[in-house]
Design a protein around this motif. Structure first.
Motif, PDB file in Angstrom:
ATOM      1  N   GLY B  38       0.798  -1.226   0.000  1.00 44.84           N
ATOM      2  CA  GLY B  38       0.000   0.000   0.000  1.00 44.84           C
ATOM      3  C   GLY B  38       0.824   1.266   0.000  1.00 44.84           C
ATOM      4  N   CYS B  39       1.917   1.287   0.780  1.00 45.19           N
ATOM      5  CA  CYS B  39       2.681   2.532   0.883  1.00 45.19           C
ATOM      6  C   CYS B  39       4.186   2.297   0.913  1.00 45.19           C
ATOM      7  CB  CYS B  39       2.258   3.315   2.119  1.00 45.19           C
ATOM      8  SG  CYS B  39       2.740   2.532   3.674  1.00 45.19           S
ATOM      9  N   GLY B  40       4.616   1.113   1.335  1.00 50.06           N
ATOM     10  CA  GLY B  40       6.048   0.825   1.387  1.00 50.06           C
ATOM     11  C   GLY B  40       6.775   1.572   2.489  1.00 50.06           C
ATOM     12  N   ALA B  41       6.030   2.188   3.390  1.00 46.82           N
ATOM     13  CA  ALA B  41       6.674   3.012   4.412  1.00 46.82           C
ATOM     14  C   ALA B  41       6.099   2.775   5.804  1.00 46.82           C
ATOM     15  CB  ALA B  41       6.539   4.489   4.030  1.00 46.82           C
ATOM     16  N   CYS B  44       0.355   2.519   6.171  1.00 42.72           N
ATOM     17  CA  CYS B  44      -1.043   2.199   5.861  1.00 42.72           C
ATOM     18  C   CYS B  44      -1.513   0.863   6.402  1.00 42.72           C
ATOM     19  CB  CYS B  44      -1.288   2.268   4.357  1.00 42.72           C
ATOM     20  SG  CYS B  44      -0.695   0.835   3.423  1.00 42.72           S
TER      21      CYS B  44
END
Lengths: 764, 163
Positions: B38-41, B44
């Protein structure tokens, strides 16, 4: 998508009620004229391809080998529940349990065109059409059906397919009944239906599946369907078949495509909008990397896994040519809007879309305000991606998208093939919101796959790329002014919005040879046009100002801007007139006279008033200020009123509760209507509280959910939805919860603090 | 070579680079595509898995971090708690687009398994995932349903979802 459904073991007998067939089909219901006849010709002319043991009942229904009834859907399911709705309608029409019906994607055929989506963009008031406007709509409808553009957007899916599916189901049931009549040698009016089977007077029975082959050979007859009403499933809803696979993680999205030998591409676009790639290279020893693709404005590294591709992209040496890149910053965009609005009636291009009387000579107390709203990104949960396989003779594309026919057309162009050589596979969409209507990402993915002929390549946009490569909800600014007579009622009203044309940009991207600027872009003025309030001497205008930032359709499009500007200003007028917000709106609606939209809006306003009395605003806890705001809108042929309760502590704004009253004509699937409205309110609230995309010299400032926050459980309000079946023609549902939320919240802030916030996101 | 772990109840070896994200090892190497990107960070929660009983964002976990650990993805979710959670999700008809829902279900299962007697507010405050369709009301109803079912049953087993 249909393969996500567990095959049912034959048709379950869910209901024991015996239905006399004569009450469902038969002589009394036969018609054949006008629009109905046109739809039936579709049924006559085309049959869904049927394999061995399958029976096709025309363009919409077939019986499959596993005993299921299949209804085809020419729309994508991006969470709005159109597949479930098609199942409900087919089950109701065939008097079969919903578990016996499954939905499948329709073939890419002109007959499944969605003209509704485009007709809604014509700048005319559908509630008061002139004869020439009716003729124009009729002509455009025929042209659009011939062109055959399939598409999902503009809250049109249900409006587009509900009637054809109801007709197809009635026609198929009639054919099944006639087949049963022949088989049992009994007149049709002596047959009965019970849960997916037909019963003869002597007690013999045959399931639909057993009758299907003989029935499908009969000629369809003209069958009229009764008006939509609450039935066994329609008007009530049923458990959605897509829910369990989504909960158990078995539902497949475009990004879950896993074809044999598949490679993965990580992509990066030029940091500045409009920049070009000069050159790119990658160290020869990058692990798991299979190659690099140099695009016009992007570089992609292709690897055996996405992780390898990303690691490779990080090591790539990339040089951009930004000599012709956009250098625009957010401040420049708003300065251009301000300049256009300052020129006012002298600015070109200026489109006066809705003019009644003449506001210039109106006298009275002057009220003026300027509103603005920022660019927004879509940030669908499933980041943008597409998978493509290109060979010399054909291509396959797997992607979430909002138009199968456009995917086919654009992919063919990018692959150097003909449309009919491209096969399109559409899994579930991890969100659409308009983003997946803009299909440049499919073109890019096909370009990349074309460098690896015969190998499927999945290109995935990182979240930062997803935001950087978006087509944004346009920023806009509006000057709104009115004069009020002694009674506080408007004597003149001028509304001017400065905004780019989404339609022109969209057409230019999808069909570069097409010429834009020929027509007013209604989509960016929706929410202010053809108001249901009595506003004599009004001029509602679009000043088209394009700063070069790519803009696109974002859930509820122009309504997301104009409803905030318009319904906030109505509140300002109420305050200037010394009236309560609901009372003032009631007077404005009464001033509209016998205008149908005003009558429907007034019915909702009454319900908002009832709610306001039944559930008064709770005082703020621990010294918080609390306030309640109202807003009312017509959008996508539906009407929505919202009541928002806010709490304010220092600089923090919390939306505690939202109540929505909704008139979409008739709610075919009420639980889903409520779910869509609740979801859209939360979607809208992200924009009201946080949403803002900024540009710094052509660079997008936001990169992920930290710099572009969206609503979470903690900040999501409690939402209640009240559905009104007014009996009017079916309206849209998927986007209608968004528009009224922003003004309802801003009006609540005014009620709590006396401060009028005219800029989104709302900042205290 | 490779990182040994227990994955969805069975011994497994991941051969993806040890310093690469667990998310992509699961999705690309193991074809466990119920684990979503979803966000790679870590913002999310779409990629949430359960590692040794706790919710974890697989995009922020490196392959080497799960050596010798027990990892459960949505594909391997089982047990009473998971049953109550997924039943709750289905009863609430929570998903719309559905993309974030497996991550939510994983997070909710880990949170409730840690203390099935907790209040809804305690459970909800530990769910920091993002749903862009805005299904939050339905997710609250799903949590209510799950906690209700677990606490109505005679002495619910505090058995983790991970096994």
């Amino acid at each position: 998508m249909s393969d996500e459904r567990k095959p049912s073991r034959g048709v379950k007998i869910a209901r024991r009620t015996f239905l006399a067939i004569a009450g469902v089909v038969g002589g009394g219901l036969l018609v054949g004229a006008g629009a109905v006849a046109w739809r039936l010709r579709q049924i006559d002319n085309y049959k869904l391809p049927a394999g061995d043991g399958e029976a096709s009942f025309g363009a919409w229904l077939k019986f499959t080998r596993d005993g299921m009834i299949e209804v085809v859907v020419p729309h994508q399911d991006m969470g709005q529940g159109i597949y479930a709705l098609a199942v409900l309608l087919a089950a109701e029409g065939l008097k079969a349990p919903p578990e016996a019906v499954r939905a499948a994607p329709a073939p890419i055929e002109a007959r499944y065109a969605n003209p509704v989506m485009l007709l809604d963009g014509l700048p005319m008031d559908e509630a008061a059409l002139t004869a020439p406007q009716r003729a124009t709509l009729w002509t455009f409808d025929k042209i659009l059906r011939t062109l055959g553009l399939q598409g999902t957007g503009g809250s049109t899916s249900t409006r587009n397919i509900a009637e054809p599916i109801r007709l197809a189901a009635a026609s198929a049931l009639d054919m099944l009944a006639r087949a049963a009549s022949a088989r049992f040698d009994a007149p049709v009016d002596q047959l009965k239906i019970v849960g997916g089977a037909i019963l003869a007077p002597d007690g013999k029975s045959a399931t639909y599946g057993e009758l299907a082959e003989a029935a499908a050979k009969l000629a369809p007859r003209a069958i009229a369907v009764p008006p939509l009403a609450i039935g066994d499933y329609v008007g009530k809803g049923a458990p959605r078949f897509d829910v369990p696979p989504k909960v158990y993680g078995r539902a497949k999205y475009g990004i879950d495509t896993r074809e044999p030998g598949q490679l993965y591409a990580a992509i990066r676009h030029s940091p500045r909008l409009g920049g070009r790639l000069s050159r790119a290279s990658i160290p020869a020893d990058a692990a798991g990397v299979r190659g690099i693709v140099e695009g016009k404005d992007y570089v992609a590294v292709v690897g055996e896994t996405y992780a390898a591709a990303m690691a490779g992209l990080d090591k790539a040496d990339v040089v951009w040519d930004e000599s012709n890149a956009l250098k625009v910053s957010t401040g420049d965009v708003f300065a251009a809007y301000r300049a256009a609005l300052d020129r006012g009636a002298d600015y070109k291009p200026r489109w006066v879309i809705d003019a009644v009387g003449d506001p210039s000579g109106a006298t009275g107390k002057a009220v003026k305000a300027t509103y603005d709203a920022p660019f927004l990104a879509h940030v669908t949960m499933e980041p943008i991606n597409a998978t493509a396989l290109v060979t010399e003779t054909g291509a396959k594309v797997w992607a979430g998208h909002q138009s199968a026919s456009l995917v086919q057309l654009l992919a063919a162009g990018a692959a150097g093939l003909k449309s009919e050589q491209v096969e399109v596979f559409t899994p579930f969409l991890g969100g659409g919101f308009g983003r997946r209507a803009d299909l440049g990402y499919v073109v890019t993915a096909v370009e990349i796959a074309r460098k690896f002929m015969g190998v499927p390549v999945q290109t995935i946009w990182s979240r930062a790329e997803d935001i950087r490569d978006d087509v944004y909800r346009p920023a806009a600014m509006a000057d709104v002014s009115a004069t009020l007579g002694d009674d506080g009622m408007p004597t003149g009203f001028t509304y001017r919005i400065a905004v780019p044309s989404i339609t022109d940009q969209f057409v230019a991207r999808a069909m570069p040879s097409a010429k834009g600027g020929l027509m007013a872009d209604r989509t960016t003025v929706d929410g202010a046009l053809f108001p249901f309030y009595g506003l004599p001497n009004r001029s509602i205008e679009n000043l088209t100002v394009d700063s070069g930032v790519p803009v696109g359709f974002w859930r509820s499009v122009g309504y997301s801007l104009n409803c905030f500007f318009f319904e906030s200003f109505i509140d300002e007028l109420a305050a200037a007139a010394g009236a309560k917000p609901l009372d003032y709106r009631s007077r404005l609606l009464a001033a509209a006279g016998a205008y149908e939209p005003a009558r429907r809006a007034h019915a909702l306003l009454h319900r908002m008033g009832r709610y306001d009395q039944a559930r008064p605003l709770a005082p703020g806890a621990d010294g918080a200020k609390s306030g309640r705001g109202f807003a009312l809108t017509e959008c996508f042929h539906s009407f929505v009123g919202q009541v928002a309760d806010v709490e304010i502590v220092d600089k923090t704004l919390r939306v505690r509760r939202v109540h929505a009253v909704v008139d979409c004509g008739f709610a075919i699937d009420p639980p889903n209507v409520a779910a869509q409205v609740r979801g859209a309110i939360n979607y809208g609230l992200s924009a009201v509280l946080f949403g803002k995309i900024d540009f710094d010299q052509g660079r997008v400032a936001q990169t992920n959910f930290d710099s572009y926050p969206v609503l979470t459980l903690e900040t999501a309000p409690e939402i209640t939805v009240e559905i009104v079946n007014s009996g009017a023609a079916i309206g849209g549902v998927g986007e209608i919860g968004v528009p009224a939320l922003a003004p309802a919240v801003a009006n609540a802030v005014f009620a709590a603090t006396g401060r009028r916030l005219r800029s989104l996101p709302l900042t205290l | 070579m490779g990182v040994d772990l227990t994955l969805n109840g069975a011994a497994a070896t991941l051969s993806s680079p040890p310093d690469s994200p667990l998310l992509w090892a699961l999705r690309d190497e193991r074809r466990l595509v119920g684990v979503k990107f979803g966000c790679g960070a870590g913002l999310c929660g779409a990629c949430t898995v359960i590692i040794d009983g706790r919710q974890a964002r697989s995009c922020q976990t490196q392959v080497k971090d799960v050596a010798g650990k027990t990892v459960v993805t949505i594909e391997g979710l089982s047990g009473d708690i998971a049953q109550a959670v997924t039943d709750g999700w289905i009863a609430a008809q929570a998903p719309q687009c559905g993309y974030c829902q497996p991550g939510f279900v994983m997070a909710a299962t880990a949170v409730i398994a840690a203390d099935p007697k907790q209040t809804r507010e305690q459970a909800l405050s530990q769910l920091t995932n993002i749903c862009r369709c805005g299904t939050y009301d339905a997710i609250r109803a799903a949590i209510d349903h799950a906690l209700g079912a677990l606490n109505a049953a005679p002495s619910p087993q505090k058995q983790g979802s991970a096994q």
